[in-house]
Design a protein around this motif. Structure first.
Motif, mmCIF file in Angstrom:
data_model
loop_
_atom_site.group_PDB
_atom_site.id
_atom_site.type_symbol
_atom_site.label_atom_id
_atom_site.label_comp_id
_atom_site.label_asym_id
_atom_site.label_seq_id
_atom_site.Cartn_x
_atom_site.Cartn_y
_atom_site.Cartn_z
ATOM 1 N N SER C 63 0.815 -1.206 -0.087
ATOM 2 C CA SER C 63 0.024 -0.030 -0.049
ATOM 3 C C SER C 63 0.809 1.227 0.047
ATOM 4 O O SER C 63 0.464 2.320 -0.615
ATOM 5 C CB SER C 63 -0.949 0.065 1.180
ATOM 6 O OG SER C 63 -1.794 -1.228 1.529
ATOM 7 N N ASP C 97 -6.080 -0.744 3.769
ATOM 8 C CA ASP C 97 -5.252 -0.236 2.902
ATOM 9 C C ASP C 97 -5.141 1.270 2.479
ATOM 10 O O ASP C 97 -4.250 2.025 2.419
ATOM 11 C CB ASP C 97 -5.042 -1.098 1.516
ATOM 12 C CG ASP C 97 -4.835 -2.736 1.881
ATOM 13 O OD1 ASP C 97 -3.706 -2.690 2.594
ATOM 14 O OD2 ASP C 97 -5.448 -3.324 1.313
ATOM 15 N N GLU C 146 -4.233 -4.210 -5.580
ATOM 16 C CA GLU C 146 -3.490 -4.626 -4.272
ATOM 17 C C GLU C 146 -4.160 -5.792 -3.753
ATOM 18 O O GLU C 146 -5.535 -5.801 -3.598
ATOM 19 C CB GLU C 146 -3.275 -3.424 -3.068
ATOM 20 C CG GLU C 146 -2.510 -4.058 -2.200
ATOM 21 C CD GLU C 146 -2.346 -3.321 -0.836
ATOM 22 O OE1 GLU C 146 -2.157 -2.298 -1.059
ATOM 23 O OE2 GLU C 146 -2.127 -3.976 0.270
#
Ligand code: GTP
Ligand code: MG
Lengths: 550, 130, 303
Positions: C63, C97, C146
């Motif tokens: 992140s 995140d 992600e």
């Protein structure tokens, strides 16, 4: 009676008692705040070895850092209150000094603490709120105008921008003709607990540790009378930690700082004397007393065994205590007077060097003058009426207190070992371990209150219908505007070329591994602002983003 | 599935309450976004709208609530959102009344039971989606 | 029903006119009603964005790296999908995140969206394909995904991403071990993050040793906190996209993605059927509960 006989008698007593309990059961299970079972009865069997306890003023300092404790000198009753702009604070300091106070305590507003100038959008609504707003040397000159810095000692609650504020203080001193080596005071400068609990960090942990090390080094050369750090458990506790965690994480922070100082070439035998600590005092009376005693003994051992310190005075854990704000309730606020009394008494019985007692209405708003006075009187009643200051460490030898002291020590050392195995406190913070442990405890505590396993008087039991009192919290918009105006004028009238050059020098220095304090002092002298200096370092070091641990 | 954002405007770092509530809501089966500390009203509102959360919770202890919360409500309105908003923190009664008049669904003081907050959050979301 | 039609039309129009709020609603639709989402998406023209998957063990700095990538973008439009795990017990999730990218929350060119994985294996959300399509339909230049980052083998990202970035960090002792769990095969490039940690050099040489002999996989050293090394990574990502666009690899990747998207739709249908299946008038949940009860009873008797 020897131990075996005692053990027999104790078993016998337990047998009989269990019979009685069958008929008249106890009220429930009893546990420490960290979840250990509390025994029905403590006996000499729980206190085996007096050498662990020792004598006051001697290693391992369980019983206190001085031989006479409060028989010699009472603890310092240090209450701080009153904020505003530099001019108002200056007036207040002068008044306090006239009243015979010799130490000043400075609180800064949040923008100053986090390295934002007053005209930064982040500062909206926060300027001058929880302390004085300092943008540049010019504000600092006003703050200490007419106050002889060679005569006072100044304590500044400042962490991630401590280097800048310290530099400003030093420059103001020099302008008064007071040389740096004569200045006395303390900066909090404890950045690790900011990541764990308090939240006024700027940079990631590693560069922050470097800045702190630079300050240690700078002060050891230039400002030998300055206390360079106050290692704080208070905020860790207030964030929800239990007593064991408070001790463990605070001392683990301490270990990290001493390591850094040693690496920078400082001698722990002298550096150790410059350290001081700051703890909370909570509701569980005996646990808190035991906590202070355990912390003292642990720190002495750490300094002696881990860092090879030989000078006893460098092993002493001296600490300031504040009663716990988070235990105060908005409901039935006068009950808080009683809570504060118990907490203050625990701090005194635990051997604190100084004490701040909270005001009853702090859960609602800024305290009124009357509440502040009651808080101070509480300390005075303990000091002059209760008689607890007549002898040193009066609770030593209490089977229960000694057993709690041992237990806290053991459990806190377990935590410290675990953190050491992770590679130290910086690593443990980066991994979010410490934050997670505290968050778990805070959540458990909340659940316990909701299920009424934990009673809070006036909140989940013995409640009464009442009208919530009015708040006195007010935001001064005019102060905000004035501060911003002043800053704008400064930025126009100072020699901006000098500022640019000083900041460029600072940037180079930040990128290299030289001591960053010297270019900060130079930047401060030409009136570079807290925000400008912090932004240079933000660019080089990056900014810390918290790990969310729930 | 309820999606909720817990946001923390202002500069203070006292996030114990925000985290306890976020965790309780997660344990009550909700998807929770916690923004972290030091968020500006603009950041909070844009995030809440982008994430299309069902409800926004604001935790504030710095005393700047009368400045920051109305600003958040205005921004939400300007972005065409009518998501319910609840507030937690040290908020004097007279201010809480004002905030409710401005459209805040509920104001929780320190020590409000999280189970109650979770129940009410569910109810606020149900109401707003009908 | 007519009500939702109106809303769908609104979303469709909004997507066409690049209305940010419509994208937010579109993404919700992807999660809550993927069929409907697909219906709308079919009506929209899509840009071929560079879909970049970022995966790696928990805490390696995925992140943070994305946030730093965003710092260095000027003018590009980027959609970011971050996926976090749902609790298997309560279904709740902490979507954590985003907090690392909050400084970009108000940037007009970026759109960050958090998803819970809803129990899906493989590190992604069940609606990832629809979400990715939605970003492409919105006209993003890049889409960054992600993965969950819980340390199980999160290889599904290779089914959707044009480029897979595997992030490693010297903090994790068993990083090279991790590679055996399938990450090796899917990596188009490696990032060793936290280059400020001196051990990153050791990791670099170990990784070189492990990867030598395989296809040429470039390795980058970055410090995601200060941004060191990130620019070079970005330049090479752009170059790579240009390359795969022209040498036919992108077309293959897109075919594969379509196939997996179709599979995910089929799986969803099957799941749906199973959920509603009835045997002797009872649905699966009731049967399961009864089974558990009986097993527990037996256990009690045995004790
Ligand atoms: N020293 C250092 N720390 C870093 C670096 N990159 C990230 N971190 C830190 O590593 C920790 C984890 O970073 P994240 O970005 O949350 O990692 P992640 O891979 O997204 O983690 P999950 O989403 O939980 O799997 C944070 O404390 C970051 O500040 C770096 O280059 N150097
Ligand atoms: Mg992440």
């Amino acid at each position: 009676m020897n131990d075996d006989e005692l053990n027999e008698k104790y078993k016998e007593w337990n047998r009989k008692t269990k019979e009685i309990i069958k008929k008249y059961p106890e009220r429930g299970e009893f546990k420490t705040t960290w979840g250990e079972k509390t025994k029905r009865l403590y006996t000499p069997l729980d206190v085996k070895d007096y050498s662990r306890i020792g004598f006051p003023g001697e290693y391992p300092f369980t019983r206190g850092v001085q031989p006479t404790m409060y028989r010699g000198k009472l603890w310092t009753m240090r209450q701080y209150a009153g904020f505003g702009n530099a001019l108002e604070s200056n007036k207040r300091y002068k008044y306090l000094l006239e009243q015979g106070q010799s130490g000043l305590s400075v609180a800064f507003d949040l923008p100053t603490q986090i390295g934002y100038d007053s005209d930064d959008p982040h500062s909206l609504g926060e300027i001058g709120k929880v302390g004085v707003a300092i943008d540049s040397l010019s504000d600092m000159e006003i703050l200490f105008d007419g106050i002889p810095l060679d005569k006072v000692s100044t304590s500044m609650t400042i962490n991630s921008t401590a280097s800048i504020l310290l530099a400003m203080y030093m420059v103001v001193g020099e302008k008064q003709g007071v040389s740096r080596e004569k200045l006395r005071g303390t900066i909090q400068n404890d950045i690790l607990k900011e990541y764990i609990a308090r939240g006024t960090y700027i940079y990631p942990p590693r560069p922050s540790m470097r800045i702190i090390t630079n300050i240690f080094e700078f002060c050891s050369k230039e400002m030998p009378l300055w206390n360079t750090i106050s290692i704080s458990g208070y905020h860790i506790r207030e964030a929800g930690a239990d007593a064991v965690q408070e001790v463990a994480f605070t001392l683990a922070d301490g270990i990290e700082y001493v390591k850094a100082a040693v690496e920078a070439g400082l001698n722990p035998n002298t550096f150790g004397k410059r350290l001081s600590f700051f703890f909370a005092s909570h509701n569980d009376f005996f646990e808190e007393i035991a906590k202070f005693r355990a912390a003292r003994r642990m720190w002495a051992k750490i300094m002696k065994e881990q860092f090879g310190v030989t000078v006893p005075s460098a092993m002493r854990l001296k600490f300031h205590t504040q009663t716990s704000g988070s235990t105060l309730t908005a409901q039935q606020p006068d009950n808080n007077i009683t809570r504060v009394t118990l907490q203050a008494l625990a701090a005194v019985l635990g051997g604190t060097q100084s004490l701040h007692t909270n005001s009853r209405d702090e859960a609602l708003a800024l305290p009124t003058e009357e509440s502040v006075r009651i808080a101070l009187r509480t300390q005075q009643i303990i000091a002059y009426e209760s008689g607890v200051s007549k002898t040193v460490d009066p609770l030593a030898g209490s089977y229960y207190v000694e057993s709690l002291t041992d237990s806290i020590e053991k459990r806190a050392f377990d935590y410290i070992d675990k953190i050491e195995k992770m590679g130290g406190m910086v690593k443990a913070i980066e991994a979010g371990y410490v934050q997670q442990e505290i968050s778990n405890r805070a959540y458990d505590y909340q659940k316990a209150i909701e299920s009424k396993k934990q009673i809070v008087v006036g909140v989940n039991k013995f409640t009464s219908e009442e009208e919530a009192p009015k708040s006195t919290l007010k935001i001064g918009d005019t102060a905000e505007k004035e501060q911003i105006k002043k800053l704008r004028i400064l930025k126009k009238t100072r020699d901006n070329e000098k500022v640019t050059n000083a900041l460029k020098r600072l940037e180079e220095s930040a990128k290299s591994d030289e001591n960053i304090m010297y270019p900060i002092v130079d930047a401060v002298k030409v009136y570079a602002t807290v925000g400008e200096i912090s932004n240079v370092m933000r660019k080089v070091f990056g900014e810390y983003k918290e790990s969310i641990m729930l | 599935m309820i999606k909720v954002m817990i946001a923390k405007p202002g500069l203070d770092g006292h996030d114990r309450g925000a985290k306890v509530v976020a965790r309780a809501l997660r344990d009550a089966g909700m998807e929770v976004i916690y923004t972290g500390i030091r968020q500006t009203p603009e950041q909070i509102v844009q995030s809440a709208v982008d994430e299309d959360v069902d409800i926004l919770g604001i935790s504030i202890l710095s005393g700047a609530h009368m400045k920051l919360i109305p600003r958040i409500l205005d921004l939400l309105k300007s972005k065409g959102s009518n998501m319910p908003v609840f507030v937690g923190g040290i908020i004097p009664k007279e201010d809480a009344e004002k905030l409710k008049a401005l459209g805040v669904a509920e104001v929780y003081g320190p020590g409000a039971p999280t189970s109650e907050i979770a129940e009410q959050v569910k109810r606020f979301v149900e109401h707003s989606s009908t | 029903m007519s009500n939702t039609r109106v809303r769908e039309d609104e979303i469709l129009e909004g997507m066409k006119s690049h209305d940010r709020r419509s994208l937010a609603k579109m993404l919700s639709l992807c999660e809550k009603a993927p069929d409907m989402a697909n219906e709308i998406l079919d009506k929209l023209s899509k840009k071929t964005s560079h879909v970049i998957g970022i995966t790696g063990s928990p805490g390696v700095g995925k992140s943070t790296l994305i946030s730093t990538i965003l710092d260095k973008m000027n003018g590009k439009k980027i959609g970011i999908v971050v996926v976090d795990p749902s609790s298997p017990f309560t279904g709740g999730a902490l979507l954590g995140d985003r907090v690392r990218m909050q400084s970009h929350a108000t940037d007009k060119n970026f759109f960050i969206r958090s998803f819970a994985n809803k129990g899906a294996l493989g590190g992604l959300s069940p609606s990832i394909y629809e979400a990715c399509d939605a970003f492409e339909a919105f006209g993003m230049d890049d889409v960054i995904i992600e993965t969950v980052g819980v340390g199980q083998s999160e290889v599904d990202v290779a089914n959707i991403a044009d480029t897979v970035v595997v992030v490693l960090s010297p903090d994790n002792g068993d990083e090279v071990q991790m590679l055996k769990a399938g990450l090796m095969e899917i990596a188009d490039l490696f990032v060793i993050n936290k280059s400020d940690n001196p051990r990153s050099q050791i990791l670099l040489s170990r990784l070189r040793a492990v990867t030598s002999g395989n296809k040429e996989v470039p390795i980058y050293l970055t410090n995601a906190v200060t941004g060191e090394g990130v620019e070079r990574l970005l330049d090479d990502l752009d170059d790579r996209f240009f390359q795969i666009s022209s040498n036919g690899i992108l077309v293959q990747k897109r075919k594969k993605r379509l196939l997996h998207h179709a599979q995910s739709i089929v799986r969803r249908e099957i799941d749906h059927l199973i959920q509603n299946l009835e045997i002797n008038g009872r649905n699966l949940k009731e049967i399961r509960n009864q089974l558990i009860e009986e097993l527990c009873k037996k256990d009690d008797q045995n004790n």
